[in-house]
Write an enzyme that holds these catalytic residues in place. Structure first.
Site, PDB file in Angstrom:
ATOM      1  N   TYR A  94      -6.299 -33.186  -3.951  1.00 26.20           N
ATOM      2  CA  TYR A  94      -6.844 -33.785  -5.393  1.00 26.20           C
ATOM      3  C   TYR A  94      -5.784 -34.690  -5.747  1.00 26.20           C
ATOM      4  O   TYR A  94      -5.753 -35.751  -6.725  1.00 26.20           O
ATOM      5  CB  TYR A  94      -7.331 -32.872  -6.361  1.00 26.20           C
ATOM      6  CG  TYR A  94      -6.775 -31.728  -6.729  1.00 26.20           C
ATOM      7  CD1 TYR A  94      -5.365 -32.044  -7.624  1.00 26.20           C
ATOM      8  CD2 TYR A  94      -6.925 -30.688  -6.376  1.00 26.20           C
ATOM      9  CE1 TYR A  94      -4.545 -30.993  -7.777  1.00 26.20           C
ATOM     10  CE2 TYR A  94      -6.039 -29.369  -6.786  1.00 26.20           C
ATOM     11  CZ  TYR A  94      -4.891 -29.830  -7.439  1.00 26.20           C
ATOM     12  OH  TYR A  94      -3.976 -28.500  -7.887  1.00 26.20           O
ATOM     13  N   MET A 220      -9.038 -24.217  -4.511  1.00 25.14           N
ATOM     14  CA  MET A 220      -8.804 -25.796  -3.926  1.00 25.14           C
ATOM     15  C   MET A 220      -7.571 -25.999  -3.042  1.00 25.14           C
ATOM     16  O   MET A 220      -7.202 -26.982  -3.014  1.00 25.14           O
ATOM     17  CB  MET A 220      -8.292 -26.433  -5.119  1.00 25.14           C
ATOM     18  CG  MET A 220      -9.218 -26.522  -6.459  1.00 25.14           C
ATOM     19  SD  MET A 220      -8.556 -27.306  -7.919  1.00 25.14           S
ATOM     20  CE  MET A 220      -9.596 -26.426  -9.237  1.00 25.14           C
ATOM     21  N   SER A 221      -7.440 -24.796  -2.078  1.00 26.44           N
ATOM     22  CA  SER A 221      -6.370 -25.188  -1.090  1.00 26.44           C
ATOM     23  C   SER A 221      -6.574 -24.054  -0.053  1.00 26.44           C
ATOM     24  O   SER A 221      -7.849 -23.902   0.414  1.00 26.44           O
ATOM     25  CB  SER A 221      -5.068 -24.638  -1.652  1.00 26.44           C
ATOM     26  OG  SER A 221      -5.215 -23.127  -2.032  1.00 26.44           O
TER      27      SER A 221
HETATM   28  N1  HPA Z   1     -11.927 -22.325  -8.851  1.00 24.09           N
HETATM   29  C1  HPA Z   1     -11.210 -23.367  -8.139  1.00 24.09           C
HETATM   30  N2  HPA Z   1      -9.943 -22.955  -7.969  1.00 24.09           N
HETATM   31  C2  HPA Z   1      -9.309 -22.034  -8.648  1.00 24.09           C
HETATM   32  C3  HPA Z   1     -10.080 -21.278  -9.654  1.00 24.09           C
HETATM   33  C4  HPA Z   1     -11.433 -21.405  -9.830  1.00 24.09           C
HETATM   34  O1  HPA Z   1     -11.988 -20.719 -10.282  1.00 24.09           O
HETATM   35  N3  HPA Z   1      -9.274 -20.332 -10.258  1.00 24.09           N
HETATM   36  C5  HPA Z   1      -8.090 -20.578  -9.498  1.00 24.09           C
HETATM   37  N4  HPA Z   1      -8.022 -21.663  -8.625  1.00 24.09           N
END
Ligand code: HPA
Length: 281
Positions: A94, A220-221
């Site tokens: 992102y 997200m990783s």
């Molecule tokens: N969603 C996406 N990424 C994240 C989350 C989540 O709930 N918590 C920590 N990283």
């Protein structure tokens, strides 16, 4: 030469320079494992003994993170008596939509002799039994990023065009990490990690979709890292530190600060687990 070919050539040169830079830093040490420290889990980097380090900015082609809590540095030294490389901070899709810096980083590790990659991340839980500040061993993943970092021309020197993702999260490494968790009385759940692209957290409807699709945690990783590492034949393991319940599953307000705070709470177990596991991977 087309622009795309030029870019590939430039990154090829970057990788060789980056390898030489890392080998110089290692100065004869021969670590076979690297750990990528996720959001709020960077504290383990400070526990490395006889440490030498370099900011990513000084390693050609490496990603320079922009998010608070993701300071970029490669640290080499010993943890629990084992030679290791720690990567503190990494760039998420992102931030740039460009996977090349991540590819450069992981392929540099490969060229520097790293055979196993231990990934970590902060994640939201989709299951009531997987609680906040607990750890989840990743058994498999769902790539919901809408993108695979390996699209585009294939570099055959690193791996084949088409490759299997069965057992991508290595069963033998997982078995060892589970044993270590049991021996250290650390609760370690197991489950499927689903990667969303971010930077927004998911909607409650997206969280319900993820549950229906068979995911146990969202983040997200780590999925791009796993793909790049498997492509070049590295073995991969990974642990999620649960920082929250997925959107709509609890009343907590999701924010980056909350993620960092809750990751810090799970960090002690994470650090014990990784430190004890390293010598046995
Ligand atoms: N969603 C996406 N990424 C994240 C989350 C989540 O709930 N918590 C920590 N990283």
């Amino acid at each position: 030469m087309t622009l795309a070919q030029q870019k590939t050539a430039d990154s090829g040169n970057d990788i060789l320079h980056a390898r030489d830079t890392v080998l110089k830093l290692l100065d004869g040490r021969k670590p076979s494992v690297a750990v990528i420290l996720g959001s709020g889990l960077g504290g383990l980097g400070d526990k490395v003994e006889d440490a030498v380090s370099l900011p990513y900015a000084e390693i050609p082609g490496f990603p320079v993170p922009t998010v608070a809590g993701h300071a970029g540095a490669l640290i080499a030294g010993k943890l629990g008596g084992t030679d290791v490389v720690m990567l503190k901070g990494r760039k998420h899709f992102y931030e740039t939509n460009d996977p090349q810096p991540l590819i450069n980083m992981i392929r540099t590790l490969k060229l520097a002799g790293i055979e196993k990659l231990f990934l970590s991340n902060a994640a939201g839980s989709l299951r009531p039994q997987i609680g906040v500040s607990q750890l989840m061993l990743i058994t498999d993943h769902i790539n919901y990023l809408g993108l695979n970092p390996l699209t585009g021309p294939n570099d055959d020197t690193f791996g084949p065009r088409f490759f299997s993702m069965t057992d991508a999260w290595d069963p033998a490494l997982r078995a060892t990490i589970k044993d270590v968790a049991t021996e250290n009385k650390i609760t370690l759940h197991e489950g499927v990690y689903m990667a969303f692209r971010g930077p927004s957290f998911e909607t409650p409807a997206e969280i319900r979709m993820a549950q229906t699709l068979g995911a146990d945690a969202v983040g997200m990783s780590s999925v791009p890292e796993c793909l790049i590492a498997r492509h070049c034949g590295m073995l991969v393991a990974g642990v999620s530190c649960i920082t929250n319940m997925g959107a709509g599953l609890s009343d907590e307000h999701l924010s980056h600060d909350h993620t960092m705070e809750m990751a810090a709470k799970g960090a002690a177990n994470f650090e014990t687990l990784v430190t004890a596991a390293l010598g046995r991977l």
